[in-house]
Write a protein that holds these residues in place. Structure first.
Motif, PDB file in Angstrom:
ATOM      1  N   ILE A  20       0.902  -1.381   0.177  1.00  0.00           N
ATOM      2  CA  ILE A  20       0.148  -0.211  -0.177  1.00  0.00           C
ATOM      3  C   ILE A  20       0.783   1.248   0.062  1.00  0.00           C
ATOM      4  N   LEU A  21       0.061   2.270  -1.035  1.00  0.00           N
ATOM      5  CA  LEU A  21       1.769   3.032  -1.245  1.00  0.00           C
ATOM      6  C   LEU A  21       0.890   4.380  -0.392  1.00  0.00           C
ATOM      7  N   TYR A  22       0.692   5.116   0.643  1.00  0.00           N
ATOM      8  CA  TYR A  22      -0.377   6.978   0.552  1.00  0.00           C
ATOM      9  C   TYR A  22       0.870   7.627  -0.360  1.00  0.00           C
ATOM     10  N   LEU A  23       0.203   8.365  -0.713  1.00  0.00           N
ATOM     11  CA  LEU A  23       0.677   9.143  -1.414  1.00  0.00           C
ATOM     12  C   LEU A  23      -0.205  10.668  -1.852  1.00  0.00           C
ATOM     13  N   GLY A  24       0.685  11.885  -1.249  1.00  0.00           N
ATOM     14  CA  GLY A  24      -0.625  12.986  -1.320  1.00  0.00           C
ATOM     15  C   GLY A  24       0.050  14.221  -1.940  1.00  0.00           C
ATOM     16  N   GLY A  25      -0.151  14.707  -1.751  1.00  0.00           N
ATOM     17  CA  GLY A  25      -0.094  16.815  -2.359  1.00  0.00           C
ATOM     18  C   GLY A  25      -1.497  16.887  -2.274  1.00  0.00           C
ATOM     19  N   ALA A  26      -1.158  19.131  -3.091  1.00  0.00           N
ATOM     20  CA  ALA A  26      -1.850  20.003  -2.791  1.00  0.00           C
ATOM     21  C   ALA A  26      -1.729  20.281  -4.234  1.00  0.00           C
ATOM     22  N   PRO A  27      -3.160  21.002  -4.995  1.00  0.00           N
ATOM     23  CA  PRO A  27      -3.793  21.409  -5.941  1.00  0.00           C
ATOM     24  C   PRO A  27      -2.720  23.249  -5.374  1.00  0.00           C
ATOM     25  N   TYR A  28      -2.082  23.432  -6.391  1.00  0.00           N
ATOM     26  CA  TYR A  28      -0.932  25.110  -6.343  1.00  0.00           C
ATOM     27  C   TYR A  28      -1.407  25.799  -6.946  1.00  0.00           C
ATOM     28  N   ALA A  29      -2.704  26.829  -7.645  1.00  0.00           N
ATOM     29  CA  ALA A  29      -3.456  27.694  -8.810  1.00  0.00           C
ATOM     30  C   ALA A  29      -3.991  27.159  -9.181  1.00  0.00           C
TER      31      ALA A  29
END
Ligand SMILES: Cc1cc2nc3c(=O)[nH]c(=O)nc-3n(C[C@H](O)[C@H](O)[C@H](O)COP(=O)(O)O)c2cc1C
Length: 128
Positions: free
Chosen positions: A44-53
């Protein structure tokens, strides 16, 4: 079952959530800036990030694009933002098109309620 947590974070919100998920999973949260690719197979790979513009960071997109499907069983996504879910939706599409399995459910934390979501993020990391 082997788990890994990878994330990209400019301001620290996604990092806080990644670290809570990692605490639940019993692993270390690793920035993709620190480690550009998985070095061994994970279930299981937990992968995350956020939006910028309105778009995810190019670094995260590039990471997903070069993710080796033979190194991953399933991906669980997480994101933080002001309102947008685009990062997880775009990652889901990109990874599935590569033949990588992505769980439908993802973890979301609003940027103003990061600390209020830490316990839930830990539970997300504990999930079998
Ligand atoms: C330059 C900039 C642009 C942003 N654009 C968006 C956006 O389009 N949609 C949104 O929901 N949030 C937007 N945000 C909010 C971030 O996604 C949010 O603060 C997120 O938690 C940042 O994650 P990080 O702390 O891991 O970098 C933006 C933030 C910054 C600094």
């Amino acid at each position: 079952m082997k788990k890994a947590v990878r994330y990209f974070s400019k301001l620290g919100n996604t990092k806080t959530i990644a670290e809570a998920i990692a605490a639940g999973a019993g692993v270390r949260a690793v920035s993709i800036a620190e480690e550009p690719a998985l070095t061994e197979f994970v279930d299981i790979l937990y992968l995350g990030g956020a939006p910028y513009a309105n778009i995810m960071a190019p670094e995260l997109k590039a990471y997903a694009e070069r993710l080796d499907q033979s190194r991953v069983g399933t991906v669980r996504l997480f994101t933080t933002s002001n309102w947008s879910r685009r990062t997880v939706l775009a990652l889901k599409k990109l990874l599935r098109e590569k033949g990588i399995q992505v769980e439908e459910a993802y973890f979301y934390a609003h940027m103003l309620h990061i600390h209020g979501r830490v316990e839930a993020a830990r539970d997300f990391g504990r999930k079998g």
